[in-house]
Every structure is written in C-alpha cells, then in structure tokens.
Scaffold this active site. Sequence first.
Site, PDB file in Angstrom:
ATOM      1  N   GLY A  58     -31.200 -68.122-102.603  1.00  0.00           N
ATOM      2  CA  GLY A  58     -31.837 -68.216-101.291  1.00  0.00           C
ATOM      3  C   GLY A  58     -32.582 -69.534-101.183  1.00  0.00           C
ATOM      4  O   GLY A  58     -32.328 -70.470-101.934  1.00  0.00           O
TER       5      GLY A  58
ATOM      6  N   THR B 103     -25.600 -69.873-104.412  1.00  0.00           N
ATOM      7  CA  THR B 103     -25.904 -70.155-105.813  1.00  0.00           C
ATOM      8  C   THR B 103     -25.248 -69.032-106.571  1.00  0.00           C
ATOM      9  O   THR B 103     -25.032 -67.969-106.007  1.00  0.00           O
ATOM     10  CB  THR B 103     -27.439 -70.078-106.022  1.00  0.00           C
ATOM     11  OG1 THR B 103     -28.048 -71.194-105.396  1.00  0.00           O
ATOM     12  CG2 THR B 103     -27.848 -70.048-107.488  1.00  0.00           C
TER      13      THR B 103
ATOM     14  N   GLY C   9     -34.705 -72.104-101.974  1.00  0.00           N
ATOM     15  CA  GLY C   9     -35.413 -72.378-103.222  1.00  0.00           C
ATOM     16  C   GLY C   9     -36.877 -72.737-103.054  1.00  0.00           C
ATOM     17  O   GLY C   9     -37.706 -72.413-103.918  1.00  0.00           O
TER      18      GLY C   9
ATOM     19  N   SER D  98     -20.838 -73.298-103.054  1.00  0.00           N
ATOM     20  CA  SER D  98     -22.272 -73.337-103.303  1.00  0.00           C
ATOM     21  C   SER D  98     -22.597 -73.657-104.749  1.00  0.00           C
ATOM     22  O   SER D  98     -23.759 -73.715-105.126  1.00  0.00           O
ATOM     23  CB  SER D  98     -22.893 -71.988-102.932  1.00  0.00           C
ATOM     24  OG  SER D  98     -22.360 -70.968-103.737  1.00  0.00           O
TER      25      SER D  98
ATOM     26  N   VAL E  15     -34.638 -80.876-105.255  1.00  0.00           N
ATOM     27  CA  VAL E  15     -34.354 -79.906-106.316  1.00  0.00           C
ATOM     28  C   VAL E  15     -34.853 -78.543-105.855  1.00  0.00           C
ATOM     29  O   VAL E  15     -35.983 -78.424-105.371  1.00  0.00           O
ATOM     30  CB  VAL E  15     -35.048 -80.335-107.635  1.00  0.00           C
ATOM     31  CG1 VAL E  15     -34.941 -79.247-108.687  1.00  0.00           C
ATOM     32  CG2 VAL E  15     -34.430 -81.641-108.147  1.00  0.00           C
ATOM     33  N   GLY E  16     -34.006 -77.544-105.991  1.00  0.00           N
ATOM     34  CA  GLY E  16     -34.388 -76.195-105.575  1.00  0.00           C
ATOM     35  C   GLY E  16     -34.994 -75.409-106.726  1.00  0.00           C
ATOM     36  O   GLY E  16     -35.464 -75.969-107.723  1.00  0.00           O
ATOM     37  N   ASP E  17     -34.969 -74.102-106.581  1.00  0.00           N
ATOM     38  CA  ASP E  17     -35.573 -73.227-107.597  1.00  0.00           C
ATOM     39  C   ASP E  17     -34.675 -73.005-108.798  1.00  0.00           C
ATOM     40  O   ASP E  17     -35.154 -72.661-109.882  1.00  0.00           O
ATOM     41  CB  ASP E  17     -35.897 -71.864-106.968  1.00  0.00           C
ATOM     42  CG  ASP E  17     -34.646 -71.191-106.381  1.00  0.00           C
ATOM     43  OD1 ASP E  17     -33.788 -71.897-105.817  1.00  0.00           O
ATOM     44  OD2 ASP E  17     -34.524 -69.957-106.497  1.00  0.00           O
TER      45      ASP E  17
HETATM   46  N1  ASP Z   1     -31.686 -71.363-104.350  1.00  0.00           N
HETATM   47  C1  ASP Z   1     -30.768 -72.432-104.093  1.00  0.00           C
HETATM   48  C2  ASP Z   1     -31.544 -73.658-103.767  1.00  0.00           C
HETATM   49  O1  ASP Z   1     -32.547 -73.580-103.078  1.00  0.00           O
HETATM   50  C3  ASP Z   1     -29.817 -72.174-102.997  1.00  0.00           C
HETATM   51  C4  ASP Z   1     -29.322 -70.770-102.869  1.00  0.00           C
HETATM   52  O2  ASP Z   1     -29.539 -69.952-103.733  1.00  0.00           O
HETATM   53  O3  ASP Z   1     -28.715 -70.429-101.860  1.00  0.00           O
HETATM   54  O4  ASP Z   1     -31.127 -74.716-104.158  1.00  0.00           O
END
Ligand code: ASP
Length: 314
Positions: free
Chosen positions: A227, A175, A229, A46, A204-206
């Site tokens: 999680g 992550t 994002g 991840s 693009v995530g958080d």
């Molecule tokens: N937050 C991350 C994203 O959305 C993924 C993750 O934390 O599992 O890219």
Amino acid sequence: MPVMVASENGRRGMMAAMMLLREGGSALDAVELACRIVEDDPDDHSVGYGGLPNVLGEVELDASIMDGGATLRAGAVAAVQGYGCAITLARKVMEETPHVLVVARGAERLAAELGESPQDQRTEEALRRWRERFAERGLTPGATENLRSVARILTRPLNLQDKIYKAARVDTLGTVNFIALDAQGNLAAAVSTSGLGWKYPGRVGDSPLIGAGNYCDNRYGAAACTGMGELAIRAATARSLVLYLKCGMPLVEAGREALRDLLTLDAAEGQYMNIVTLTPTGEHAGFSTVPGKQYLFQRAEMDEPQLADRLMLE
Ligand code: ASP
C-alpha cells in the site's frame, strides 16, 4: 508445520516456496525464492522486471528480507536501477556486508561486485503505460516539469485536481510480500517492489525499511505491508504490529491496533495500507484500511494457496 502468507499476487511464488518448505527448506530460502519468481514475471507491473517506472521513466527497485532468528538479521536495498533480483541483493546485504540498507549506486555496485548481470528492468508494456498515462493528461512523459507535480502528490494537502495525481492513482500501487514459517520453527519475511508508479526519482517506500514494511521476530511473529508506503513509514506499521504481539495482544487485536495507528495519519483518498502477519504457532491474518482486500495463505498439507479476507477496523 510449514505455513506461508503473502500478498494477493504471490500465488506462483508461494507454491514453489511451499515445495521447498515441505522438503525441509528454510523460511529464509522460501521467501527469497518466492520473491524471485514474482520479480522475474514481466506481467507483474509492481515488482522487479516490468515494474512501473518513476516519473522520468526509470524503474527503481526496493526490497528487504528479515530473518526472525536469534539475532534479527536483516538486509535491504532501495532505488536500484539496472538490476533485477532485488530480494537477492537484499539478502547479500544481510549476509555479506555489515550493513542493513544499501541504496542506489551503492547497491548497483554491490550487484556488479557479486557478479550479477545488469539488465534493463523496463519492459515495453510498462513504458507504454507510463507514456500513455502522462500523454492522456496532456503531459510530456519524462519532462522535468512533471517532477514538481509528483513532489506534490506525496505531500499534504493533496491537490486532487493535479493532473499527475490523477495519473498516479491509476493502478500504480503494488508490491509482493511473503512470510514463511519453516519446519524448524523459524520465521522469515521478504518484501519486493518497484514502488509507487510515477514516483519522484529516489523516492523510497516502506518495503525496504525494516520496521515500516517488514518486521520479523521468531518469538512473537512477523508482519509485512503493501500500500501507500509513506503511511507505514510514519506509523512504523510492521514493527508496531509485532510489538503489540510481544505485549500480549491476540493476533486480531494486534493487527487492528496497527490499523488504528494509521487512522491518525489523515490518509488521502486512494492511499490504503494492507498488512499480512504470521505467528510462530502458524496463526495468520491479513488487515487492510479499505474493504475488499484479500491475502494468500498456504499450509504444508494444502495443494495450493487460498485467498482469505483481510480484516478492517470494526
Ligand atoms: N508499499 C509500496 C511502496 O510504497 C507500494 C505498494 O505496496 O503498493 O513503495
């Protein structure tokens, strides 16, 4: 005084970073070092090298780092291909450019200018999982018609029967994040990820978005998310939690208020959000929208990190 918190997969990184903190190292160096260790681990699918690819089979990395000191410096990169060490690139953005977020080609160019060596981030194992997940659902891995289905995964209402949606829900989140408090009383937070597996290219995530997946302020505390994002982006989750602390809420209440904000988003099944948080006095907590989630913490006097349960809304 030094304390660290992290997502569950941060054990090795935390142990190395805690040694550095015990020797008087800075919170910023600690969180960068900790992320680097996870980024370089091919078995963590991840984050960094060996991360799960996007729908086309390309690994795209996102990362951010924030210094809780007086000027609230921050740096981030997103959708970086062909280079590892995303967290170090994020730190370079913070320290060597006037910018906060540099993406894709620009971030790759910066990496090259800084003398980083390009390296294919795809491992055989990650590619095998990518191929298998698509093939077992009768989809051709890498086919452009998959793009439209992936776009639907991230919109609502979700089509639960969608073949790629089902593919995407198997082990595709993950992550790593770390928050450290050093002996000088400084907080720093770092987040690194390969994002949602099988994501739409350029998604693009958080994690690289300051305020969404990462926020840090020495005066009040720091928060970092893992999680789905898209949820933390819409609720500005990390910044919200720190703002609730600024408004005087106790830590547990501030975290629960940040969870409450996420309730209004109508998350689909499987779309969870986790938060870790640490205050300037070393108080820590973890929160989650789903049961059974844990986080790691370590104080300087502890030999190794310990797991603690994340709190949910009551
Ligand atoms: N937050 C991350 C994203 O959305 C993924 C993750 O934390 O599992 O890219």
